[in-house]
Design an enzyme around this catalytic site. Structure first.
Site, PDB file in Angstrom:
ATOM      1  N   TYR A   1      -9.997  -2.753 -10.143  1.00 27.10           N
ATOM      2  CA  TYR A   1      -9.492  -1.517  -9.544  1.00 27.10           C
ATOM      3  C   TYR A   1      -8.220  -1.013 -10.234  1.00 27.10           C
ATOM      4  O   TYR A   1      -8.156   0.114 -10.729  1.00 27.10           O
ATOM      5  CB  TYR A   1      -9.113  -1.756  -8.063  1.00 27.10           C
TER       6      TYR A   1
ATOM      7  N   CYS B   1       0.820  -1.210   0.000  1.00 26.98           N
ATOM      8  CA  CYS B   1       0.000   0.000   0.000  1.00 26.98           C
ATOM      9  C   CYS B   1       0.855   1.262   0.000  1.00 26.98           C
ATOM     10  O   CYS B   1       0.638   2.172  -0.795  1.00 26.98           O
ATOM     11  CB  CYS B   1      -0.936   0.005   1.204  1.00 26.98           C
TER      12      CYS B   1
ATOM     13  N   GLU C   1      -7.769   2.241 -12.721  1.00 27.20           N
ATOM     14  CA  GLU C   1      -7.086   3.399 -12.156  1.00 27.20           C
ATOM     15  C   GLU C   1      -5.903   3.823 -13.009  1.00 27.20           C
ATOM     16  O   GLU C   1      -5.720   5.018 -13.296  1.00 27.20           O
ATOM     17  CB  GLU C   1      -6.663   3.080 -10.724  1.00 27.20           C
TER      18      GLU C   1
ATOM     19  N   GLU D   1     -26.130  16.211  -1.885  1.00 27.48           N
ATOM     20  CA  GLU D   1     -27.505  16.452  -1.444  1.00 27.48           C
ATOM     21  C   GLU D   1     -28.503  15.535  -2.143  1.00 27.48           C
ATOM     22  O   GLU D   1     -29.595  15.273  -1.620  1.00 27.48           O
ATOM     23  CB  GLU D   1     -27.892  17.911  -1.663  1.00 27.48           C
TER      24      GLU D   1
ATOM     25  N   CYS E   1      -1.584   1.751  -2.940  1.00 28.12           N
ATOM     26  CA  CYS E   1      -2.582   2.803  -2.736  1.00 28.12           C
ATOM     27  C   CYS E   1      -2.006   4.212  -2.711  1.00 28.12           C
ATOM     28  O   CYS E   1      -2.521   5.116  -3.363  1.00 28.12           O
ATOM     29  CB  CYS E   1      -3.322   2.576  -1.412  1.00 28.12           C
TER      30      CYS E   1
ATOM     31  N   LYS F   1      -0.138   5.410  -5.986  1.00 27.58           N
ATOM     32  CA  LYS F   1      -1.177   5.455  -7.024  1.00 27.58           C
ATOM     33  C   LYS F   1      -2.048   6.692  -6.865  1.00 27.58           C
ATOM     34  O   LYS F   1      -2.340   7.395  -7.832  1.00 27.58           O
ATOM     35  CB  LYS F   1      -2.044   4.199  -6.939  1.00 27.58           C
TER      36      LYS F   1
ATOM     37  N   HIS G   1     -26.897  22.452   0.299  1.00 25.53           N
ATOM     38  CA  HIS G   1     -26.950  22.963  -1.079  1.00 25.53           C
ATOM     39  C   HIS G   1     -25.953  24.116  -1.255  1.00 25.53           C
ATOM     40  O   HIS G   1     -25.768  24.915  -0.355  1.00 25.53           O
ATOM     41  CB  HIS G   1     -28.368  23.449  -1.366  1.00 25.53           C
TER      42      HIS G   1
END
Length: 461
Positions: A179, A43, A183, A443, A48, A51, A438
């Protein structure tokens, strides 16, 4: 305890192993952790973290293009791959130093070497030293899997080598549909590389919600990425500095790099597991463990990707922490693997938690689907052709929200928070009672009132 050199020996200095070592040491255990490559594991070193840094870098191209719609002119913007990689390497080195320092501060000892089993309690280090341990934790993670040995496989790079390319390829072929493949396809496309994605299935992101799969593919193709499904790479030829990738459908593609991201396999080879009596799970090739991460041998445990359960860094960390608390903290902690938020850092981003529509329909008799598909506010000015997808999956009998799926900027950040609500078993009424903020994309999650689809499973006659 005098017969043992340490109370705990951890094999693997990745995120899960490091967490387990630190927590166990905090409980007063004598801990040694062995890492043969670099502290931080996949990782931190080549997964991760680097990346995500490349994702940030590649997304800047979109920001520059979008700026014109907001009145900005950015002349002579240029990109330099070596500078990016050098800066990425500096950050990874900083993190590796931090990981090492945190382990040492906890009182655990790091040995920078490979460790293999001689028996259930004895580890032999590459230095020739042997260590007797009362408990052993295997946290060796996973490694890229290139699949079948096709001609020219030696010319193919994986997610390990891709972080160290000398220069940015002008053309790249990537095989895979999960994934990592998506990516990196989006990363390279963001830098202006001509990207072709090859996937054997009928559509990318197998296992994700069908609406997500369809939406992401359409967005990637709008961004210029060529996606070829229903075929595989059969052969790779090298011609000096160029490659020709031959596909199972009879076509071929010229490129500067060929990358495979077709899956990862558990790092179980050459650890001496057979000498220790540790069993492999025949269903997935990982180390077989129970709910407390205990293997077939009472004093040996395994966590993270090497077990091939849910291969995500936060899961490995949670499993490592739970193991240390259970074995050394005198309290049993079992990790709950349900409703884990996850993200794909493609462009646009994917964030998801809970059940897909198909999974919910198989599990519940009445399922309501709430879905919004809209142009984000930023795109109304930038002119970018992109849309956001938001989807809630509801068990209509209990009104509980059992799944949330988002595709769009900030999807991962949103789903991390929605994950709390899903974990707490929030109902659709709870979402409806929450005031909208908002103007935001998020939302939409609390303003969808009318189901876009209702599914009722007929009772068997």
């Amino acid at each position: 305890m005098a017969e043992f050199d340490v109370d705990l020996f951890v094999i693997g200095g990745g995120s899960g192993g490091v967490r387990a070592a630190r927590i166990a040491a905090g409980h007063g255990a004598r801990v040694m952790i062995a890492e043969e490559y670099r502290m931080g594991g996949t990782c931190v070193i080549r997964g991760c973290v680097p990346k995500k840094l490349l994702v940030y870098a590649s997304h800047i191209q979109h920001e520059i293009e979008d700026a014109a719609g907001f009145g900005w002119t950015i002349p002579q913007a240029t990109f330099d791959w070596p500078t990016l990689i050098a800066n990425k390497d500096k950050e990874i080195a900083r993190l590796e130093t931090a990981y090492t320092a945190n382990v040492e501060k906890s009182g655990a000892r790091i040995v920078k070497t490979r460790a293999v089993f001689e028996d259930p309690h004895t580890l032999r280090l590459a230095t020739g030293e042997t260590v007797k341990a009362n408990h052993v934790l295997i946290a060796t993670g996973g490694a890229p899997n290139h699949g079948r040995a096709i001609p020219g496989i030696e010319h193919v790079i994986s997610s390990n080598e891709v972080f160290h390319l000398d220069k940015l390829p002008k053309r790249i072929v990537i095989q895979g549909g999960g994934y990592i493949a998506l990516e990196f396809a989006c990363i390279f496309a963001g830098f202006g590389t001509d990207v072709t994605l090859i996937y054997r299935g009928e559509n990318i992101l197998r296992g994700f919600d069908e609406d997500v799969r369809t939406h992401v593919r359409a967005e990637m193709e709008k961004d210029g990425i060529t996606i070829l499904t229903g075929c595989t790479v059969d052969k790779v030829d090298k011609h000096v500095k160029e490659f020709t990738t031959h596909l199972s459908n009879g076509s071929s593609i010229a490129s500067d790099q060929v990358m495979f991201a077709i899956g990862r396999h558990p790092n179980v080879a050459n650890l001496g597991l057979e000498k220790a009596g540790v069993a492999i799970n025949p269903a997935n090739g990982g180390i077989a463990v129970d709910h407390f991460s205990k293997t077939s041998v009472d004093n040996i445990y395994a966590i993270g990707d090497v077990t091939h359960r849910i291969n995500l860094t936060p899961v490995a960390i949670r499993e490592g922490h739970a193991f240390a608390d259970t074995v050394f903290g005198e309290r049993q902690v079992k990790v709950d693997h349900a409703d884990i938020p996850t993200a794909v850092f493609s462009q646009p981003e994917v964030g998801t938690v809970g059940l897909t529509e198909a999974q919910a329909r198989a599990q519940f008799s009445h399922v309501d689907i709430y879905k919004a598909n809209f142009k984000p506010m930023k795109a109304t000015m930038s002119g970018r052709d992109t849309r956001v997808l938001m989807k809630l999956v509801v068990d209509a009998t209990s009104d509980r929200v059992v799944g949330c799926h988002i595709v769009g900027d900030g999807a991962a950040e949103m789903v991390q928070l929605v994950g709390i609500a899903v974990k707490m078993k929030a109902t659709k009424a709870d979402f409806d009672a929450t005031m909208a903020l908002h103007p935001t994309a998020a939302e939409e999650l609390v303003t969808m009132r009318i189901p876009s689809a209702r599914h009722v499973r007929q009772a068997a006659e």
